[in-house]
Design a protein around this motif. Structure first.
Motif, PDB file in Angstrom:
ATOM      1  N   UNK A 124     -20.657   5.476  16.128  1.00 41.11           N
ATOM      2  CA  UNK A 124     -19.778   6.021  15.319  1.00 41.11           C
ATOM      3  C   UNK A 124     -18.579   6.275  16.017  1.00 41.11           C
ATOM      4  N   UNK A 125     -17.513   6.575  15.264  1.00 38.56           N
ATOM      5  CA  UNK A 125     -15.958   6.878  15.859  1.00 38.56           C
ATOM      6  C   UNK A 125     -15.387   7.750  14.783  1.00 38.56           C
ATOM      7  N   UNK A 126     -14.445   8.371  15.578  1.00 35.36           N
ATOM      8  CA  UNK A 126     -13.318   9.029  14.752  1.00 35.36           C
ATOM      9  C   UNK A 126     -12.001   8.545  15.487  1.00 35.36           C
ATOM     10  N   UNK A 127     -10.928   8.396  14.466  1.00 38.25           N
ATOM     11  CA  UNK A 127      -9.593   7.980  15.238  1.00 38.25           C
ATOM     12  C   UNK A 127      -9.132   8.845  16.299  1.00 38.25           C
ATOM     13  N   UNK A 128      -8.732   8.331  17.409  1.00 37.42           N
ATOM     14  CA  UNK A 128      -8.489   9.226  18.497  1.00 37.42           C
ATOM     15  C   UNK A 128      -9.601   9.798  19.376  1.00 37.42           C
ATOM     16  N   UNK A 129     -10.700   9.782  18.943  1.00 35.60           N
ATOM     17  CA  UNK A 129     -11.777  10.522  19.699  1.00 35.60           C
ATOM     18  C   UNK A 129     -12.581   9.515  20.395  1.00 35.60           C
ATOM     19  N   UNK A 130     -12.599   8.445  20.562  1.00 29.51           N
ATOM     20  CA  UNK A 130     -13.259   7.335  21.064  1.00 29.51           C
ATOM     21  C   UNK A 130     -14.596   6.843  20.189  1.00 29.51           C
ATOM     22  N   UNK A 131     -15.414   5.990  20.630  1.00 30.65           N
ATOM     23  CA  UNK A 131     -16.500   5.688  19.756  1.00 30.65           C
ATOM     24  C   UNK A 131     -17.730   5.884  20.627  1.00 30.65           C
ATOM     25  N   UNK A 132     -18.918   6.260  20.115  1.00 29.65           N
ATOM     26  CA  UNK A 132     -19.956   6.784  20.500  1.00 29.65           C
ATOM     27  C   UNK A 132     -21.236   6.173  20.000  1.00 29.65           C
ATOM     28  N   UNK A 133     -22.431   5.675  20.914  1.00 29.76           N
ATOM     29  CA  UNK A 133     -23.477   5.158  20.631  1.00 29.76           C
ATOM     30  C   UNK A 133     -24.576   6.060  20.669  1.00 29.76           C
ATOM     31  N   UNK A 220     -14.495   1.895  14.477  1.00 27.88           N
ATOM     32  CA  UNK A 220     -15.345   1.890  15.485  1.00 27.88           C
ATOM     33  C   UNK A 220     -14.832   0.838  16.325  1.00 27.88           C
ATOM     34  N   UNK A 221     -14.383  -0.359  16.024  1.00 28.90           N
ATOM     35  CA  UNK A 221     -13.904  -1.465  17.036  1.00 28.90           C
ATOM     36  C   UNK A 221     -12.822  -0.933  17.863  1.00 28.90           C
ATOM     37  N   UNK A 222     -11.867  -0.245  17.067  1.00 26.91           N
ATOM     38  CA  UNK A 222     -10.749   0.118  17.928  1.00 26.91           C
ATOM     39  C   UNK A 222     -10.667   1.290  18.936  1.00 26.91           C
ATOM     40  N   UNK A 223     -11.679   2.023  18.510  1.00 29.27           N
ATOM     41  CA  UNK A 223     -11.867   3.435  19.373  1.00 29.27           C
ATOM     42  C   UNK A 223     -12.931   2.959  20.478  1.00 29.27           C
ATOM     43  N   UNK A 224     -13.519   1.723  20.296  1.00 35.13           N
ATOM     44  CA  UNK A 224     -14.483   1.179  21.358  1.00 35.13           C
ATOM     45  C   UNK A 224     -13.479   0.253  22.321  1.00 35.13           C
ATOM     46  N   UNK A 225     -12.356   0.139  22.078  1.00 36.00           N
ATOM     47  CA  UNK A 225     -11.355  -0.666  22.829  1.00 36.00           C
ATOM     48  C   UNK A 225     -11.301  -1.831  22.610  1.00 36.00           C
TER      49      UNK A 225
END
Length: 264
Positions: A124-133, A220-225
């Motif tokens: 999951x991810x929130x814009x500007x806060x990175x993605x987490x698994x 999700x994909x953008x916050x995961x890079x």
């Protein structure tokens, strides 16, 4: 986490728990929708649960879901729901299905959740806060990052269903990618995007998608890079087609797919 982000993760897990009550049951009843795709009581019940919880917590928010009519809102926020992404896997007892929640603010995707109930993991991810698994073998959340593979000859290429390339006249794209990539598999639907976002796979190409399939993916994909785009390289969840890659492979993939005009 913002209030909506925390809540989205919570209710995705609740809806996932509901689907597990039906999963892999020999008496599961499968119906067909007007477009021929399968649907079950689990799909409908999980979306009803999500809609009820959202309406209670954020009554002014809009809701778009796969199984029921769109609910208008006045807050500027819209929830995009797919209670079971991968219903074909679900009805055959394959645990690679997921519950998807995306949230837009003023038409911009800001939150995404992919929850895999039968595997007890997700991203999951929130814009500007990175993605987490979340992984069942780890007590704490882990950062979600795309892979660093920079050559198609070393890449794992995924798609959801091969025949969809034939249905839209794009089979040569699949054939070229299968030839160029190190490995090709159909571990598809949102599970494939989970794999790309967490660095376990390197790219996925789908020639057909609905907005509720794509709802959480861009964030999700953008916050995961990485990237999530249509075949023309536009960052959108309304392209009715999808590509997810790490940054190193993006141009190689887009240079091929952008040759094909949009279908919708």
């Amino acid at each position: 986490m913002s209030e909506r982000f925390d809540f989205a993760i919570q209710i995705a897990k609740e809806a996932g728990d509901l689907t597990l009550q039906y999963f892999d049951r020999p008496d599961l009843v499968v119906e067909r929708k007007s477009d021929g795709t399968p649907v079950t009581a689990a799909d409908k019940g999980a979306e009803e649960l999500l809609r009820k919880r959202i309406a209670e917590a954020f009554p002014q928010d809009a809701i778009l879901g796969e199984e029921f009519s769109e609910k208008e809102g006045t807050s500027g926020y819209r929830w995009i729901l797919d209670p079971i992404d991968g219903t074909k896997s679900f009805i055959h007892g394959v645990p690679l299905y997921s519950t998807l929640i995306g949230i837009e603010q003023n038409k911009t995707p800001i939150i995404g959740v992919i929850w895999l109930p039968a595997l007890d993991k997700g991203v999951w991810a929130e814009k500007g806060s990175g993605a987490w698994q979340k992984h069942p073998k780890c007590e704490n959340l882990l950062p979600a990052k795309v892979s660093q593979i920079n050559s198609l000859s070393e890449a794992l290429f995924l798609t959801s269903e091969v025949k969809t390339f034939d249905q839209v006249g794009r089979r040569d794209v699949y054939n070229i990618m299968e030839q160029k990539c190190y490995l090709t598999r159909t571990w598809g639907d949102a599970y494939a995007y989970y794999l790309v976002a967490t660095g376990r796979a390197d790219l996925i190409i789908d020639p057909e998608m609905s907005p509720w399939d794509a709802g959480p993916l861009l964030t999700i994909l953008e916050e995961a890079g990485g990237h999530f785009t249509d075949w023309q390289g536009h960052s959108t969840i309304y392209g009715y087609e999808g590509i997810a890659t790490n940054k190193a492979l993006f141009q190689s993939v887009i240079e091929m797919t952008k040759q094909y005009p949009k279908i919708k």
